[in-house]
Design a protein around this motif. Structure first.
Motif, PDB file in Angstrom:
ATOM      1  N   TYR A 243       0.816  -1.221   0.000  1.00  0.00           N
ATOM      2  CA  TYR A 243       0.000   0.000   0.000  1.00  0.00           C
ATOM      3  C   TYR A 243       0.850   1.272   0.000  1.00  0.00           C
ATOM      4  CZ  TYR A 243      -3.486   3.445   1.412  1.00  0.00           C
ATOM      5  OH  TYR A 243      -4.296   4.550   1.458  1.00  0.00           O
ATOM      6  N   GLN A 244       1.856   1.338   0.868  1.00  0.00           N
ATOM      7  CA  GLN A 244       2.680   2.556   0.966  1.00  0.00           C
ATOM      8  C   GLN A 244       3.320   2.899  -0.375  1.00  0.00           C
ATOM      9  OE1 GLN A 244       5.504   1.839   4.083  1.00  0.00           O
ATOM     10  NE2 GLN A 244       4.128   2.522   5.703  1.00  0.00           N
ATOM     11  N   LEU A 245       3.972   1.907  -0.977  1.00  0.00           N
ATOM     12  CA  LEU A 245       4.684   2.160  -2.228  1.00  0.00           C
ATOM     13  C   LEU A 245       3.714   2.489  -3.360  1.00  0.00           C
ATOM     14  CD1 LEU A 245       7.259   2.332  -3.815  1.00  0.00           C
ATOM     15  CD2 LEU A 245       7.260  -0.155  -4.058  1.00  0.00           C
ATOM     16  N   SER A 248       2.613   6.007  -2.978  1.00  0.00           N
ATOM     17  CA  SER A 248       3.719   6.905  -3.297  1.00  0.00           C
ATOM     18  C   SER A 248       3.903   7.019  -4.809  1.00  0.00           C
ATOM     19  CB  SER A 248       5.009   6.395  -2.648  1.00  0.00           C
ATOM     20  OG  SER A 248       6.109   7.223  -2.967  1.00  0.00           O
ATOM     21  N   LEU A 249       3.832   5.890  -5.511  1.00  0.00           N
ATOM     22  CA  LEU A 249       3.970   5.913  -6.969  1.00  0.00           C
ATOM     23  C   LEU A 249       2.812   6.666  -7.623  1.00  0.00           C
ATOM     24  CD1 LEU A 249       5.206   2.252  -7.594  1.00  0.00           C
ATOM     25  CD2 LEU A 249       6.552   4.353  -7.679  1.00  0.00           C
ATOM     26  N   LEU A 250       1.598   6.515  -7.068  1.00  0.00           N
ATOM     27  CA  LEU A 250       0.457   7.258  -7.597  1.00  0.00           C
ATOM     28  C   LEU A 250       0.659   8.763  -7.416  1.00  0.00           C
ATOM     29  CD1 LEU A 250      -2.541   5.043  -6.396  1.00  0.00           C
ATOM     30  CD2 LEU A 250      -1.727   5.342  -8.746  1.00  0.00           C
ATOM     31  N   ALA A 251       1.226   9.149  -6.265  1.00  0.00           N
ATOM     32  CA  ALA A 251       1.476  10.571  -6.019  1.00  0.00           C
ATOM     33  C   ALA A 251       2.502  11.116  -7.007  1.00  0.00           C
ATOM     34  CB  ALA A 251       1.956  10.771  -4.586  1.00  0.00           C
ATOM     35  N   TYR A 271      -4.485   9.365   1.987  1.00  0.00           N
ATOM     36  CA  TYR A 271      -4.129   8.237   1.128  1.00  0.00           C
ATOM     37  C   TYR A 271      -2.682   7.791   1.355  1.00  0.00           C
ATOM     38  CZ  TYR A 271      -8.393   9.635  -1.294  1.00  0.00           C
ATOM     39  OH  TYR A 271      -9.690   9.970  -1.583  1.00  0.00           O
ATOM     40  N   LEU A 272      -1.761   8.730   1.285  1.00  0.00           N
ATOM     41  CA  LEU A 272      -0.340   8.417   1.418  1.00  0.00           C
ATOM     42  C   LEU A 272       0.057   8.400   2.893  1.00  0.00           C
ATOM     43  CD1 LEU A 272       2.464   8.028   0.055  1.00  0.00           C
ATOM     44  CD2 LEU A 272       2.699  10.511   0.119  1.00  0.00           C
ATOM     45  N   PRO A 273       0.521   7.251   3.419  1.00  0.00           N
ATOM     46  CA  PRO A 273       0.941   7.209   4.821  1.00  0.00           C
ATOM     47  C   PRO A 273       2.345   7.789   5.002  1.00  0.00           C
ATOM     48  CG  PRO A 273       1.167   5.042   3.831  1.00  0.00           C
ATOM     49  CD  PRO A 273       0.578   5.940   2.772  1.00  0.00           C
ATOM     50  N   ILE A 274       2.630   8.216   6.211  1.00  0.00           N
ATOM     51  CA  ILE A 274       3.947   8.747   6.590  1.00  0.00           C
ATOM     52  C   ILE A 274       4.381   9.836   5.608  1.00  0.00           C
ATOM     53  CG2 ILE A 274       6.134   8.014   7.617  1.00  0.00           C
ATOM     54  CD1 ILE A 274       5.409   5.173   7.251  1.00  0.00           C
ATOM     55  N   GLN A 275       3.442  10.705   5.236  1.00  0.00           N
ATOM     56  CA  GLN A 275       3.724  11.697   4.205  1.00  0.00           C
ATOM     57  C   GLN A 275       4.598  12.833   4.686  1.00  0.00           C
ATOM     58  OE1 GLN A 275       0.984  11.336   5.993  1.00  0.00           O
ATOM     59  NE2 GLN A 275      -0.570  12.857   5.548  1.00  0.00           N
ATOM     60  N   SER A 276       4.813  12.965   5.997  1.00  0.00           N
ATOM     61  CA  SER A 276       5.644  14.048   6.514  1.00  0.00           C
ATOM     62  C   SER A 276       7.081  13.623   6.791  1.00  0.00           C
ATOM     63  CB  SER A 276       5.029  14.608   7.808  1.00  0.00           C
ATOM     64  OG  SER A 276       3.754  15.131   7.564  1.00  0.00           O
ATOM     65  N   THR A 277       7.363  12.330   6.682  1.00  0.00           N
ATOM     66  CA  THR A 277       8.705  11.840   6.994  1.00  0.00           C
ATOM     67  C   THR A 277       9.269  10.991   5.858  1.00  0.00           C
ATOM     68  OG1 THR A 277       7.648  10.022   8.229  1.00  0.00           O
ATOM     69  CG2 THR A 277       8.357  11.934   9.500  1.00  0.00           C
ATOM     70  N   ASP A 278       8.997   9.693   5.896  1.00  0.00           N
ATOM     71  CA  ASP A 278       9.647   8.780   4.952  1.00  0.00           C
ATOM     72  C   ASP A 278       9.231   9.022   3.501  1.00  0.00           C
ATOM     73  OD1 ASP A 278      10.635   7.773   7.273  1.00  0.00           O
ATOM     74  OD2 ASP A 278       9.543   5.880   7.208  1.00  0.00           O
TER      75      ASP A 278
END
Length: 406
Positions: A243-245, A248-251, A271-278
């Motif tokens: 899900y994370q990747l 991220s690719l969609l973004a 939608y995108l998890p950990i969007q402020s760090t990783d």
């Protein structure tokens, strides 16, 4: 380049805030300082955009993370100032004890550390969270430079002691578990050892050992195996392990050529998890597009080039290795973070220096930048403190000589 007289430095820099006046800095140092300032400002801008929705939803204040990051930024620039102000020899003397303290703190995370997402990486002291694995990175560079720069002149027992300290530190980081940071620190030490001219057989042997340890860690830890398999085909389980990747690719793909525009990312809206760090690069790529992403990569390339120019201008092996280590740490960690967000390597927990949210990462990154700038100044011969002491010794010697003759 000849050293500038102490009297000239004092007259042009009467306040004494800088070790030498800014107008006497070499071009590499001035450009690097400007790039670090731009990097810091860009980081606050990108973080403000990436975090406002989550901050408003979870904290009730859209600027919650931005304000905390700004406070840490001020403290981190204080560390950068100390990195520029203090003589590199003093930093090298502090490196060993600081690294040992850091190793103990990393060990404490395994006993009393706060566990987040299955990893014990933080020590909680009141309202402050300390992440020792971030804070020890600059001192790992310094101690690596102190060891490898005089490798042929160091006694075998001293070599074994410090290699053992490095190995134990990396092992403790790996135990948290934190394979990404352990790998980054191991690669960093390996590059510094390679630059120092250690034998090729030793470098190949250590690289093979590191690869074996990494494979063993992935084999033992199930969550690391899942990250590798989901990295190979994230769409196979797009709502689960991949899900994370996938998000991220969609973004990144949604950014197109020019991007959606500042603040207009939609993937950061739950939608995108950990969007402020990783995965903050994914938000950046969605808002600034392919052009913005390429400009960021060119910025990192220029920073790395200037860092290598500083290393080539250094007058001692210690200075040279510190410059190489600092440049490799800042640029290398940035490239690894971008590679994770773009699906070029398995998901890791490495922040994007000076952009991802986190005070520990900021402190470490800006101290590293300060040490690089100090190398640039000393490499150009701009050390006003040393000529001043030399002048005092000469005056004392002249006075003593006249007394003895009389």
């Amino acid at each position: 380049m000849p050293q500038f007289p102490a009297a000239l430095a004092r007259s042009a820099n009467p306040s004494g805030l800088l070790p030498v006046p800014f107008r006497l800095w070499p071009a590499e140092a001035r450009l690097l300082l400007g790039m670090v300032a731009l990097w810091s400002v860009l980081g606050l801008v990108v973080l403000g955009s990436a975090s406002w929705w989550v901050a408003a939803r979870e904290m009730g204040d859209p600027t919650y993370y931005l304000k905390r990051q700004a406070i840490w930024m001020v403290a981190s620039w204080g560390l950068l100032y100390l990195g520029i102000k203090i003589n590199l020899r003093r930093w090298l003397r502090m490196a060993g004890p600081a690294l040992l303290v850091g190793m103990v703190l990393v060990a404490l995370t395994l006993v009393i550390g706060s566990t987040v997402n299955g990893a014990s990486r933080w020590l909680v002291i009141g309202p402050i969270q300390i992440q020792p694995t971030e804070l020890i990175k600059p001192f790992l560079v310094l101690q690596g430079a102190a060891l490898f720069s005089h490798w042929s002149r160091i006694a075998p027992d001293q070599k074994l002691i410090w290699l053992g300290v490095f190995a134990v530190t990396l092992g403790l980081i790996l135990k948290q578990p934190n394979l990404s940071t352990a790998s980054l620190c191991g690669i960093l030490l390996w590059l510094m050892a390679l630059a120092s001219g250690l034998p090729l057989w030793a470098m190949l042997g250590s690289a093979g050992l590191g690869f074996t340890v990494a494979v063993g860690s992935i084999s033992i830890n199930e969550y690391q195996r899942i990250r590798v398999t989901s990295f190979l085909d994230p769409w196979k389980d797009a709502q689960g392990d991949g899900y994370q990747l996938v998000q991220s690719l969609l973004a990144i793909g949604s950014g197109g050529l020019w991007g959606e525009g500042f603040g207009l990312s939609t993937q950061k809206l739950q939608y995108l998890p950990i969007q402020s760090t990783d995965f903050i690069f994914a938000v950046f790529a969605e808002e600034f597009g392919y052009v913005g992403s390429v400009l960021l990569l060119l910025f990192l390339l220029l920073f790395g080039f200037m860092g290598l120019r500083v290393a080539l201008s250094c007058r001692s092996n210690q200075q040279r290795l510190v410059a190489i280590g600092c440049t490799s740490l800042l640029v290398g960690q940035s490239i690894l973070n971008i590679a994770v967000a773009s699906g070029a390597m398995p998901t890791t927990g490495l922040p994007l220096p000076m952009i991802s949210y986190g005070g520990n990462s900021l402190l470490s990154s800006l101290l590293t930048a300060g040490l690089l700038l100090r190398c640039a100044l000393e490499g150009a011969g701009l050390e006003p403190g040393r000529p001043r002491r030399r002048e005092e010794r000469l005056r004392q010697g002249s006075a003593g000589g006249s007394l003895s003759i009389g």
